[in-house]
Design a protein around this motif. Structure first.
Motif, PDB file in Angstrom:
ATOM      1  N   TYR A  60       0.843  -1.200   0.000  1.00 17.79           N
ATOM      2  CA  TYR A  60       0.000   0.000   0.000  1.00 17.79           C
ATOM      3  C   TYR A  60       0.874   1.244   0.000  1.00 17.79           C
ATOM      4  O   TYR A  60       1.942   1.264   0.621  1.00 17.79           O
ATOM      5  CB  TYR A  60      -0.902   0.045   1.241  1.00 17.79           C
ATOM      6  CG  TYR A  60      -1.855  -1.116   1.364  1.00 17.79           C
ATOM      7  CD1 TYR A  60      -3.149  -1.043   0.848  1.00 17.79           C
ATOM      8  CD2 TYR A  60      -1.467  -2.295   2.013  1.00 17.79           C
ATOM      9  CE1 TYR A  60      -4.033  -2.112   0.971  1.00 17.79           C
ATOM     10  CE2 TYR A  60      -2.347  -3.368   2.137  1.00 17.79           C
ATOM     11  CZ  TYR A  60      -3.621  -3.266   1.613  1.00 17.79           C
ATOM     12  OH  TYR A  60      -4.489  -4.338   1.734  1.00 17.79           O
ATOM     13  N   PHE A  62       0.675   4.993   1.409  1.00 21.27           N
ATOM     14  CA  PHE A  62      -0.106   5.797   2.351  1.00 21.27           C
ATOM     15  C   PHE A  62       0.478   7.200   2.443  1.00 21.27           C
ATOM     16  O   PHE A  62       1.664   7.422   2.203  1.00 21.27           O
ATOM     17  CB  PHE A  62      -0.131   5.149   3.743  1.00 21.27           C
ATOM     18  CG  PHE A  62       1.218   5.062   4.401  1.00 21.27           C
ATOM     19  CD1 PHE A  62       1.680   6.085   5.230  1.00 21.27           C
ATOM     20  CD2 PHE A  62       2.041   3.958   4.204  1.00 21.27           C
ATOM     21  CE1 PHE A  62       2.919   6.012   5.847  1.00 21.27           C
ATOM     22  CE2 PHE A  62       3.294   3.880   4.804  1.00 21.27           C
ATOM     23  CZ  PHE A  62       3.729   4.904   5.625  1.00 21.27           C
ATOM     24  N   SER A 231      -3.765   8.114   5.441  1.00 21.89           N
ATOM     25  CA  SER A 231      -4.725   7.837   4.372  1.00 21.89           C
ATOM     26  C   SER A 231      -4.099   6.882   3.364  1.00 21.89           C
ATOM     27  O   SER A 231      -2.932   7.057   2.969  1.00 21.89           O
ATOM     28  CB  SER A 231      -5.133   9.127   3.658  1.00 21.89           C
ATOM     29  OG  SER A 231      -5.736  10.030   4.555  1.00 21.89           O
ATOM     30  N   LEU A 232      -4.842   5.884   2.956  1.00 23.19           N
ATOM     31  CA  LEU A 232      -4.366   4.923   1.965  1.00 23.19           C
ATOM     32  C   LEU A 232      -4.717   5.427   0.572  1.00 23.19           C
ATOM     33  O   LEU A 232      -5.867   5.760   0.299  1.00 23.19           O
ATOM     34  CB  LEU A 232      -4.994   3.554   2.217  1.00 23.19           C
ATOM     35  CG  LEU A 232      -4.665   2.949   3.593  1.00 23.19           C
ATOM     36  CD1 LEU A 232      -5.475   1.686   3.834  1.00 23.19           C
ATOM     37  CD2 LEU A 232      -3.176   2.633   3.684  1.00 23.19           C
TER      38      LEU A 232
END
Length: 249
Positions: A60, A62, A231-232
């Protein structure tokens, strides 16, 4: 000039040259060692990221709003079985690969292209919905720093100054703080040993950028306007080599 004096001056000159040469040599060695360590650290980061690409199921990207090292440490502790990499975007992008020819795994170049700004990489086996739910709930309030936008208008009423929350005498600002308040631009004076305003004072206005003085005043009044939040942005699935622009897709 007598020969003895010429010899003495020559000795001083030779000593000065030797000292200068020694200091220059030490500086060159120091710079070489620093450059070598910097290169080794970058190569180690590339190696670690690529090892994680072979270990975890998801990658991910972020972003962090109102970065605080203390809160980021808490995030790391919550995800001890995962790996975080933060900072050095160019090196992280190189580790993933920025083109079809250089990417470490198929389609990783798309992830590398999103490494811009205050972002990092999270390697984990947790599904997107699990990760999203966790970070949606993880928000921490803190004091605002200069340069950010005020989220509220704060007006301090006239009279004895109290910290946020009102209450009794326990929330009154101490007399020792009064000189600092005046230095920060607040027109205060001591009345019966308590910092006091003769008229209401607008500390900050919503939408305006906080100056260092305003940020410090907010802290003195225990008013927090910053919120640490992760926040992704997007993710990569290792199992099928697919890049997803958002956690919904």
């Amino acid at each position: 000039m007598p020969k003895s004096k010429r010899s003495k001056l020559g000795g001083y000159f030779q000593s000065a040259l030797c000292l200068l040469f020694s200091e220059t040599l030490i500086l060159l060695v120091s710079l070489t060692q620093t450059q070598k360590k910097g290169k080794e650290a970058k190569e180690e980061l590339v190696k670690n990221i690529r090892e994680c690409c072979d270990t975890y199921t998801f990658i991910y990207i972020f972003s962090v709003e109102n970065m605080r090292n203390t809160f980021l440490k808490d995030v790391r502790n919550d995800w001890k079985t995962s790996r975080f990499f933060f900072g050095k975007n160019r090196v992280m992008a190189r580790a993933l690969g920025e083109s079809a020819d250089s990417e470490y795994k198929h389609n990783l170049r798309h992830l590398a292209s999103r490494l811009e700004g205050n972002v990092g990489l999270l390697f984990t086996d947790s599904e997107p919905q699990t990760v999203q739910t966790h970070f949606d709930a993880f928000k921490q309030s803190d004091y605002a720093r200069s340069g950010i936008t005020a989220t509220d208008t704060v007006v301090i009423p006239a009279g004895p100054l109290k910290r946020q929350g009102g209450g009794g005498e326990d929330n009154l600002l101490p007399h020792t703080l009064e000189p600092a308040l005046r230095k920060l631009g607040m027109p205060t004076r001591l009345v019966n040993g308590v910092p006091t305003l003769d008229a209401e004072y607008t500390l900050c206005t919503e939408g305006n950028t906080l100056t260092p003085e305003k940020a410090q005043l907010l802290k003195h009044f225990w008013i927090q306007m910053a919120e640490f939040q992760v926040s992704l942005l997007c993710y990569y699935s290792v199992s099928d080599s697919t890049f997803h622009e958002s956690l919904d897709g």
